[in-house]
Scaffold this motif. Structure first.
Motif, PDB file in Angstrom:
ATOM      1  N   ALA A 175     -12.224   3.295  -1.050  1.00 15.10           N
ATOM      2  CA  ALA A 175     -12.342   3.774   0.327  1.00 15.10           C
ATOM      3  C   ALA A 175     -13.628   4.584   0.457  1.00 15.10           C
ATOM      4  O   ALA A 175     -13.946   5.395  -0.412  1.00 15.10           O
ATOM      5  CB  ALA A 175     -11.137   4.642   0.676  1.00 15.10           C
ATOM      6  N   ASN A 176     -14.354   4.357   1.535  1.00 13.96           N
ATOM      7  CA  ASN A 176     -15.576   5.121   1.814  1.00 13.96           C
ATOM      8  C   ASN A 176     -15.143   6.441   2.439  1.00 13.96           C
ATOM      9  O   ASN A 176     -14.807   6.510   3.619  1.00 13.96           O
ATOM     10  CB  ASN A 176     -16.457   4.326   2.787  1.00 13.96           C
ATOM     11  N   ALA A 211      -1.249   6.987   5.966  1.00 11.52           N
ATOM     12  CA  ALA A 211      -2.085   7.766   5.037  1.00 11.52           C
ATOM     13  C   ALA A 211      -3.537   7.306   5.188  1.00 11.52           C
ATOM     14  O   ALA A 211      -3.980   6.363   4.541  1.00 11.52           O
ATOM     15  CB  ALA A 211      -1.598   7.561   3.600  1.00 11.52           C
ATOM     16  N   THR A 212      -4.259   7.982   6.059  1.00 12.05           N
ATOM     17  CA  THR A 212      -5.616   7.570   6.446  1.00 12.05           C
ATOM     18  C   THR A 212      -6.517   7.273   5.257  1.00 12.05           C
ATOM     19  O   THR A 212      -7.238   6.273   5.224  1.00 12.05           O
ATOM     20  CB  THR A 212      -6.260   8.696   7.288  1.00 12.05           C
ATOM     21  N   PHE A 213      -6.484   8.159   4.259  1.00 15.79           N
ATOM     22  CA  PHE A 213      -7.409   8.046   3.123  1.00 15.79           C
ATOM     23  C   PHE A 213      -7.224   6.734   2.361  1.00 15.79           C
ATOM     24  O   PHE A 213      -8.117   6.286   1.637  1.00 15.79           O
ATOM     25  CB  PHE A 213      -7.213   9.223   2.157  1.00 15.79           C
ATOM     26  N   SER A 214      -6.043   6.101   2.519  1.00 17.71           N
ATOM     27  CA  SER A 214      -5.712   4.927   1.686  1.00 17.71           C
ATOM     28  C   SER A 214      -6.116   3.608   2.330  1.00 17.71           C
ATOM     29  O   SER A 214      -5.930   2.553   1.739  1.00 17.71           O
ATOM     30  CB  SER A 214      -4.206   4.901   1.414  1.00 17.71           C
ATOM     31  N   THR A 220       0.830  -1.197   0.000  1.00 19.78           N
ATOM     32  CA  THR A 220       0.000   0.000   0.000  1.00 19.78           C
ATOM     33  C   THR A 220       0.870   1.255   0.000  1.00 19.78           C
ATOM     34  O   THR A 220       2.089   1.177   0.200  1.00 19.78           O
ATOM     35  CB  THR A 220      -1.021  -0.018   1.157  1.00 19.78           C
ATOM     36  N   ILE A 221       0.233   2.392  -0.240  1.00 20.52           N
ATOM     37  CA  ILE A 221       0.962   3.636  -0.468  1.00 20.52           C
ATOM     38  C   ILE A 221       1.145   4.405   0.836  1.00 20.52           C
ATOM     39  O   ILE A 221       0.278   4.379   1.704  1.00 20.52           O
ATOM     40  CB  ILE A 221       0.226   4.497  -1.531  1.00 20.52           C
ATOM     41  N   MET A 233      -8.234   3.022  -3.572  1.00 19.66           N
ATOM     42  CA  MET A 233      -8.849   1.703  -3.722  1.00 19.66           C
ATOM     43  C   MET A 233      -7.853   0.599  -3.341  1.00 19.66           C
ATOM     44  O   MET A 233      -6.635   0.787  -3.456  1.00 19.66           O
ATOM     45  CB  MET A 233      -9.286   1.488  -5.181  1.00 19.66           C
ATOM     46  N   GLN A 234      -8.393  -0.535  -2.893  1.00 18.99           N
ATOM     47  CA  GLN A 234      -7.573  -1.723  -2.644  1.00 18.99           C
ATOM     48  C   GLN A 234      -8.055  -2.844  -3.564  1.00 18.99           C
ATOM     49  O   GLN A 234      -9.243  -3.183  -3.571  1.00 18.99           O
ATOM     50  CB  GLN A 234      -7.683  -2.168  -1.189  1.00 18.99           C
TER      51      GLN A 234
END
Length: 490
Positions: free
Chosen positions: A156-157, A383-386, A47-48, A324-325
């Motif tokens: 991500a919601n 990075a919360t958003f990720s 992940t980023i 997105m994941q």
């Protein structure tokens, strides 16, 4: 508290002004261990984000939890923002083992890699191991992120629409008793900019950088390229934005501002105005907003910032696909990977551990759903958003109790842009895209920032765009769009 965690997600002022929006506690505790095998599985997750000193320490705690819940543990590999796309392209191409991987509209391109077969199609897994995700996430995320009719990653919601606002340094607004009620368009800013220019020689009236674009009534076929349809389109006709009266008028307004000295004379080469923000030496600019953005900007800058809408809140492909994941097409454990993603998006305990670390080490609770960072938080600042569904995150100290309710209301207010769900396949016109990109490098920034006269330069730009093959791109886009429109009853 880490300022990074408090910063607002500016969707794309330039795609990567990244949000560290945090927060509250809702959702279902999906506790069943549904791993069909008795042997624990290790899931490899790329992940980023900037690598974190305490990642392995936090993973020890996370893995105790996930082992109990789904019979799986995690090996998380963080790759920094600037390196992510290139490194992932190499590793995916070489068949490096991985189960879950971050993808988006701006890093390790989601649509392109879905079509190339890098990701598993998730439709069946969502029905079986991912039911909680479907219930938890705003349906527009799932619908808007389909590629050729299928889901290949879990969005991500988070904030769903992109809405532009004009921001203002409130100290200067108050000093000159300036009224925002009449400010709806860029042209409406002129009398306010004039007042600041005449009275504040040290202040840049309109803070702007070279990738500025006026707010236009268009949905772009490719972001920051000159092919678009009108926002209120009914026929879905693709136009060259530089041949429209709306663009000409907007460029003339920016040119007027440039000549009047409201914009920095170096704007066409300027990549940052951070020094103006730090010193408070700006009056207005434009940014993308989200709920509570004014509060976050004010905290970040250390003086009050307020804003007023510059556009409607539209839901675009790129705002839906911002984080997105995916599950790797080569994953050896796709069911368990989906079980983990389901847990991450529905279980507040896991989501908050992943985001904020270990209670008593990285943060302390000050109520059942509000936390305060401890000094050790600097060693674990993700990075919360990720990381999936932000709406089951704890609140940060100072956040209003209804923070996530405000996000949900903002998302519900979103207006689907006309091209939401349409993904342009550029494989037949790669040469023309590259040639148009070269012409863009020459003309885009000078025109958009008012550094040149549009009456002289628009015709020159259009001539070169056409020679580079813009009409061929538009024709191909129109063919695909007509087929998509017919298939989707638009």
């Amino acid at each position: 508290m880490s300022m990074k965690k408090k910063r607002v997600s500016l969707l794309l002022t330039a795609l990567v002004t990244l949000s560290m929006a945090l927060s509250a506690c809702t959702g279902n505790d999906n506790t069943a261990n549904t791993n069909s095998s008795d042997d624990p599985v290790e899931l490899i997750w790329y992940t980023i984000g900037t690598p974190q000193k305490d990642l392995n320490r936090v993973l020890e705690e996370i893995n105790k939890y996930t082992l109990d819940k789904i019979g799986a543990t995690l090996d998380v590999k963080l790759i920094d923002f600037g390196d992510y796309t290139q490194k992932m392209q190499v590793m995916v191409a070489s068949g490096e083992p991985m189960d879950i991987l971050f993808t988006s509209s701006w890093a390790f391109d989601y649509v392109q890699n879905s079509r190339k077969g890098a990701f598993l199609q998730l439709d069946d897994l969502l029905k079986n191991q991912g039911k909680g995700i479907v219930d938890a996430i705003n349906p527009a995320f799932m619908e808007g992120s389909k590629v050729d009719g299928h889901n290949y990653a879990i969005p991500a919601n988070k904030e769903l629409p992109a809405q532009e606002v004009f921001r203002f340094n409130k100290e200067l607004l108050d000093k000159y008793n300036l009224d925002l009620s009449s400010v709806k368009t860029m042209a409406d800013l002129e009398p306010l900019l004039k007042t600041i220019k005449e009275n504040e020689p040290e202040v840049t009236p309109y803070a702007m950088v070279k990738d500025f674009m006026p707010v236009m009534p268009f949905d772009y076929v490719i972001e920051k390229m000159p092919m678009a349809v009108y926002m209120d389109t009914s026929d879905y006709k693709v136009v060259n934005i530089f041949e429209t009266p709306e663009m000409k008028e907007a460029l003339q307004t920016v040119r007027k501002f440039y000549l009047a000295g409201y914009i920095s004379p170096e704007v066409a080469t300027s990549t940052s105005v951070d020094d103006l923000y730090k010193a408070g030496k700006w009056f207005t600019d434009r940014a993308a907003t989200q709920p509570l953005a004014d509060n976050l900007w004010s905290v970040s800058y250390g003086y009050p910032v307020i804003s007023t809408p510059a556009s409607q809140p539209y839901i675009y492909n790129w705002s839906v696909m911002g984080s997105m994941q995916a599950i790797s097409a080569n994953s050896e454990h796709p069911e368990q990977a989906m079980e983990f993603l389901n847990l991450l998006n529905t279980d507040p305990v896991l989501r908050n551990m992943m985001d904020s670390g270990i209670e008593g080490v990285h943060y302390e609770k000050i109520s059942s759903n509000m936390i305060r960072n401890l000094p050790e938080a600097k060693n674990y600042d993700m990075a919360t958003f990720s990381l999936g569904n932000i709406m089951i995150n704890y609140l940060n100290e100072g956040d209003p109790e209804n923070k996530w309710e405000q996000f949900k209301q903002f998302n519900d207010s979103g207006i689907p842009a006309p091209l939401l769900g349409f993904n342009f396949d550029t494989s037949k016109i790669t040469n023309e895209i590259a040639a148009v990109q070269n012409v863009k490098e020459e003309f885009w920034a000078p025109l958009m920032t008012g550094s040149v006269d549009p009456d002289q330069y628009l015709d020159k730009a259009n001539e070169k765009f056409k020679a580079a093959g813009l009409d061929t791109i538009i024709a191909e886009a129109q063919t695909q769009l007509d087929a998509w429109k017919a298939a989707n009853d638009k």
